[in-house]
Design a protein around this motif. Sequence first.
Motif, PDB file in Angstrom:
ATOM      1  N   CYS A 153      59.919 -36.803  48.474  1.00  0.00           N
ATOM      2  CA  CYS A 153      60.739 -37.975  48.150  1.00  0.00           C
ATOM      3  C   CYS A 153      59.988 -38.882  47.176  1.00  0.00           C
ATOM      4  O   CYS A 153      58.764 -38.890  47.157  1.00  0.00           O
ATOM      5  CB  CYS A 153      61.075 -38.751  49.423  1.00  0.00           C
ATOM      6  N   ASP A 154      60.745 -39.630  46.407  1.00  0.00           N
ATOM      7  CA  ASP A 154      60.237 -40.624  45.443  1.00  0.00           C
ATOM      8  C   ASP A 154      59.518 -39.976  44.278  1.00  0.00           C
ATOM      9  O   ASP A 154      58.309 -40.147  44.141  1.00  0.00           O
ATOM     10  CB  ASP A 154      59.360 -41.653  46.145  1.00  0.00           C
ATOM     11  N   PRO A 155      60.204 -39.236  43.445  1.00  0.00           N
ATOM     12  CA  PRO A 155      61.639 -38.909  43.476  1.00  0.00           C
ATOM     13  C   PRO A 155      61.910 -37.722  44.402  1.00  0.00           C
ATOM     14  O   PRO A 155      61.005 -36.970  44.758  1.00  0.00           O
ATOM     15  CB  PRO A 155      61.950 -38.541  42.031  1.00  0.00           C
ATOM     16  N   ALA A 156      63.172 -37.577  44.752  1.00  0.00           N
ATOM     17  CA  ALA A 156      63.588 -36.496  45.655  1.00  0.00           C
ATOM     18  C   ALA A 156      63.608 -35.167  44.905  1.00  0.00           C
ATOM     19  O   ALA A 156      64.252 -35.049  43.867  1.00  0.00           O
ATOM     20  CB  ALA A 156      64.970 -36.793  46.224  1.00  0.00           C
ATOM     21  N   TYR A 157      62.886 -34.184  45.435  1.00  0.00           N
ATOM     22  CA  TYR A 157      62.924 -32.837  44.872  1.00  0.00           C
ATOM     23  C   TYR A 157      62.343 -31.861  45.876  1.00  0.00           C
ATOM     24  O   TYR A 157      61.866 -32.243  46.936  1.00  0.00           O
ATOM     25  CB  TYR A 157      62.201 -32.766  43.520  1.00  0.00           C
ATOM     26  N   GLY A 158      62.386 -30.602  45.542  1.00  0.00           N
ATOM     27  CA  GLY A 158      61.889 -29.532  46.405  1.00  0.00           C
ATOM     28  C   GLY A 158      62.956 -28.485  46.581  1.00  0.00           C
ATOM     29  O   GLY A 158      63.999 -28.501  45.927  1.00  0.00           O
ATOM     30  N   SER A 159      62.736 -27.568  47.510  1.00  0.00           N
ATOM     31  CA  SER A 159      63.696 -26.486  47.729  1.00  0.00           C
ATOM     32  C   SER A 159      64.811 -26.875  48.697  1.00  0.00           C
ATOM     33  O   SER A 159      65.704 -26.072  48.956  1.00  0.00           O
ATOM     34  CB  SER A 159      62.961 -25.237  48.244  1.00  0.00           C
ATOM     35  N   HIS A 160      64.766 -28.086  49.233  1.00  0.00           N
ATOM     36  CA  HIS A 160      65.845 -28.568  50.115  1.00  0.00           C
ATOM     37  C   HIS A 160      67.117 -28.701  49.280  1.00  0.00           C
ATOM     38  O   HIS A 160      67.113 -29.364  48.242  1.00  0.00           O
ATOM     39  CB  HIS A 160      65.461 -29.926  50.708  1.00  0.00           C
TER      40      HIS A 160
END
Length: 93
Positions: free
Chosen positions: A17-24
């Motif tokens: 989070c902050d910024p929101a990213y990833g494989s979710h």
Amino acid sequence: MKTADPRSRPRVVQLRCDPAYGSHPRAAAACAALIPAQGDPARVRARQEFCTRQYDPVRATATGVWNRRPIRYTQTFVNPCMMRNETGPVFYF
């Protein structure tokens, strides 16, 4: 992970989070739910939906760090609907 099925394999995603990213698949929504909960899935206040009383247990586990504080969360829910009611988009994948 479905706990009643011994063949069940855990589904794993990564979220930042902050910024929101990833494989979710719903990273922005999951972060939006976790920010007021200070990163703790147990403190998420999700929208309530009608759930059947079907017994289909699932276990949700989260480990990580939020503002340099370790987070460990494990909870078993009666079914996926109840999990979404308690955790919102955090485990919705």
